[in-house]
Write a protein that holds these residues in place. Structure first.
Motif, PDB file in Angstrom:
ATOM      1  N   UNK A  27       3.030 -12.163   1.187  1.00 30.64           N
ATOM      2  CA  UNK A  27       1.994 -11.293   0.432  1.00 30.64           C
ATOM      3  C   UNK A  27       1.850  -9.931   1.067  1.00 30.64           C
ATOM      4  N   UNK A  28       2.317  -9.705   2.358  1.00 28.50           N
ATOM      5  CA  UNK A  28       2.453  -8.053   2.609  1.00 28.50           C
ATOM      6  C   UNK A  28       3.658  -7.577   2.150  1.00 28.50           C
ATOM      7  N   UNK A  29       5.009  -8.136   2.053  1.00 24.59           N
ATOM      8  CA  UNK A  29       5.913  -7.440   1.404  1.00 24.59           C
ATOM      9  C   UNK A  29       5.338  -7.266   0.056  1.00 24.59           C
ATOM     10  N   UNK A  30       4.980  -8.136  -0.925  1.00 29.53           N
ATOM     11  CA  UNK A  30       4.439  -7.832  -2.208  1.00 29.53           C
ATOM     12  C   UNK A  30       3.509  -6.791  -2.448  1.00 29.53           C
ATOM     13  N   UNK A  31       2.628  -6.748  -1.336  1.00 27.49           N
ATOM     14  CA  UNK A  31       1.751  -5.793  -1.460  1.00 27.49           C
ATOM     15  C   UNK A  31       2.102  -4.423  -1.255  1.00 27.49           C
ATOM     16  N   UNK A  32       3.119  -4.256  -0.238  1.00 28.19           N
ATOM     17  CA  UNK A  32       3.611  -2.965   0.138  1.00 28.19           C
ATOM     18  C   UNK A  32       4.265  -2.438  -1.330  1.00 28.19           C
ATOM     19  N   UNK A 138       0.267   1.005   5.537  1.00 30.06           N
ATOM     20  CA  UNK A 138       0.130  -0.363   5.905  1.00 30.06           C
ATOM     21  C   UNK A 138       0.235  -0.642   7.390  1.00 30.06           C
ATOM     22  N   UNK A 139      -0.676  -1.242   8.129  1.00 30.30           N
ATOM     23  CA  UNK A 139      -0.325  -1.326   9.489  1.00 30.30           C
ATOM     24  C   UNK A 139      -1.288  -0.593  10.374  1.00 30.30           C
ATOM     25  N   UNK A 140      -1.980   0.575   9.965  1.00 29.81           N
ATOM     26  CA  UNK A 140      -2.703   1.601  10.354  1.00 29.81           C
ATOM     27  C   UNK A 140      -1.625   2.671  10.965  1.00 29.81           C
ATOM     28  N   UNK A 141      -2.341   3.844  10.826  1.00 29.18           N
ATOM     29  CA  UNK A 141      -1.601   5.100  11.395  1.00 29.18           C
ATOM     30  C   UNK A 141      -1.319   5.103  12.885  1.00 29.18           C
ATOM     31  N   UNK A 142      -2.546   4.600  13.524  1.00 29.45           N
ATOM     32  CA  UNK A 142      -2.628   4.438  14.835  1.00 29.45           C
ATOM     33  C   UNK A 142      -1.642   3.725  15.429  1.00 29.45           C
ATOM     34  N   UNK A 166       5.299  -5.249  12.615  1.00 29.48           N
ATOM     35  CA  UNK A 166       5.330  -6.147  11.430  1.00 29.48           C
ATOM     36  C   UNK A 166       4.223  -7.267  11.298  1.00 29.48           C
ATOM     37  N   UNK A 167       3.834  -7.656  12.385  1.00 31.11           N
ATOM     38  CA  UNK A 167       2.679  -8.551  12.491  1.00 31.11           C
ATOM     39  C   UNK A 167       1.451  -7.995  11.658  1.00 31.11           C
TER      40      UNK A 167
END
Length: 521
Positions: A27-32, A138-142, A166-167
């Motif tokens: 889902x994450x790969x498809x979303x990006x 995706x994953x937050x800038x922080x 990645x998590x």
């Protein structure tokens, strides 16, 4: 009906959790990838056909993916004008401060740097808005910036950071529902067992055909909102299609494991508050809530103070403290069957002026969780059947100090709550004209065509000038708590009493998110 989201945690399962991890990773790969496609302006229909084959998704899973990505893009585009307006106010304030700072000093250099940074940020936002650019990390800038200071952020090596990165980019997936589907959601069908627990049948992507078509999650019980979720599932079994509703599910992985979040529609409580018998005004302060009960004539008949100090607490602790304070106020309104009137506050202009204020004021304003308090107050009033009104807070402290503070022996905050309650009842806010313990305010003839707030603005400016010179205000209104019952001053002013709930229970006595049905029957 309003939408509510309830969460529960899944116990660890060696056979199920790897499937959920793989689903989230896909889902994450498809979303990006979908976000990148939408930024190029490619039509969604053509993208859908590609994604169904490339990632092995079903049509409903792609619809959930598209809804999630488009929602994030819309949120960024909607928020951008507000950010630009806030930056413009901060730039104007920075220019004012820079003009008053002596040149050829270290402070002047730092103010110049701050102004240049604000201008650069504002120019970038305006440029992105002009061309329609949307930036989403995706994953937050922080977490992304954490790779440049590994030791300071607790990473032993770059590989450790990459694993966390990645998590974070693949830690959840969304299952969208529709009211015309089975049980309100075809991708995650929910049923209620005989023992009251909920069983989910999650549809896996076509890419996992070797692992089966479905994964069954049984024994779910929501600590808060279980009855609401079960009722929503039951409404989808009704023969009347008008009772059907969409159920949406989100699976999120954190440090403790997987959680399941259900979004359902919730009915409000039976209307309990009665109009035209008075109001309960609430004055929001940094460390407490000042509450004043006003009768139908606008006279205060009771007042109490609810502690709500959130400074130095975590986000969850602050929500618990605010929830306990709001529960105390809503319970009082429920017992007296009166609506609640609160302030409609805007902090953008005040936060833009933090540079000119002291550190104490900046900490107070930054730690004031008005959005959280307002959200909890709205939800509690909806569950209890209490009407909630929001009014403009302009000059309520000044009006309360000059009209009811000395007359009824109220503190400045309780007097402001009284003014808020009166404003919610649309009562007059004229200045006091009688002599005695109040100062007479002559109103010039040329000002009688103006709004009464123009007069109170002049009074507020006069008080500010007096405080700047270390002199008391014209009425001598106190900011200290009101006198306790039985004191000579309290006895001299009958009609006002302090309720036994002058101090709210500390966080932990009753959970802040306890179902309102338990509190209000």
């Amino acid at each position: 009906m309003i939408q509510r989201t309830f969460a529960t945690r899944l116990s660890w399962d060696a056979a199920r959790d790897p499937l959920l991890d793989a689903y989230a990773n896909l889902y994450g790969r498809a979303e990006r990838t979908l976000f990148a496609r939408l930024r190029t302006g490619r039509p969604l229909a053509a993208t859908k056909r590609e994604f169904l084959v490339r990632f092995g998704l079903t049509a409903r899973q792609f619809n959930a993916l598209a809804a999630s990505v488009r929602g994030k893009i819309t949120a960024i585009q909607t928020r951008r004008p507000g950010l630009i307006a806030t930056l413009e106010r901060r730039i104007e304030r920075a220019r004012t401060v820079l003009a008053k700072t002596p040149k050829n000093t270290r402070a002047y250099h730092q103010k110049q740097r701050r102004l240049a940074a604000l201008q650069q940020r504002g120019t970038a936002l305006k440029g992105e808005g002009a061309v329609g650019t949307v930036r989403l990390c995706f994953g937050s800038r922080t977490l992304f910036r954490g790779q440049f200071a590994l030791a300071a952020n607790g990473y032993a090596s770059h590989n450790d950071w990459r694993r966390a990165w990645r998590e974070a980019r693949s830690n959840q997936f969304f299952v969208i529902g529709s009211k015309d589907e089975t049980a309100g959601c075809q991708g995650c069908v929910a049923t209620v067992d005989l023992d009251g627990t909920i069983t989910l049948r999650l549809r896996l992507p076509n890419a996992f055909a070797a692992c089966g078509k479905y994964v069954v999650i049984s024994g779910l019980r929501f600590r808060y909102g279980h009855q609401a979720v079960a009722a929503a599932i039951g409404r989808n079994l009704s023969p009347d299609q008008h009772h059907w509703e969409a159920l949406c599910w989100r699976f999120v992985r954190d440090r403790k494991g997987w959680r399941v979040l259900a979004t359902v529609s919730v009915h409000g409580g039976t209307r309990r508050s009665i109009e035209h018998i008075g109001m309960i005004g609430v004055d929001l302060n940094a460390d407490h809530l000042a509450v004043t009960d006003v009768d139908r004539f606008g006279n205060p008949i009771a007042s109490f103070r609810v502690p709500c100090r959130t400074r130095g607490t975590t986000h969850h602790q602050a929500r618990a403290i605010i929830g306990d304070a709001v529960r105390h106020v809503v319970t009082y309104a429920y017992l007296h069957q009166k609506p609640i009137v609160a302030e409609r506050l805007q902090f953008d202009e005040k936060k833009a002026a933090l540079e000119q204020r002291g550190a104490r004021y900046a900490r107070m304003l930054s730690g004031f969780a008005y959005a959280t308090l307002n959200a909890i107050l709205t939800a509690r009033c909806y569950d209890a059947g209490i009407a909630l009104r929001h009014v403009n807070p302009a000059f309520t402290s000044v009006i309360g100090a000059h009209t009811v503070a000395n007359r009824y022996g109220l503190s400045r905050h309780h007097a402001a709550a009284c003014a808020i309650g009166r404003r919610g009842m649309h009562l007059a806010e004229r200045p006091p004209r009688r002599l005695g313990d109040h100062v007479t305010f002559p109103l010039p003839v040329r000002n009688r065509g103006k709004h009464v707030w123009s007069f109170w603005r002049q009074v507020a400016r006069r008080e500010a000038a007096l405080r700047a010179h270390g002199r008391p205000g014209p009425t001598g209104a106190r900011s200290s708590p009101a006198p306790a019952p039985g004191s000579p001053r309290s006895a001299a002013r009958p009609g006002i009493h302090r309720t036994s709930g002058s101090s709210a229970p500390s966080a932990g006595g009753t959970p802040a998110r306890e179902p309102s049905a338990i509190l209000f029957g």
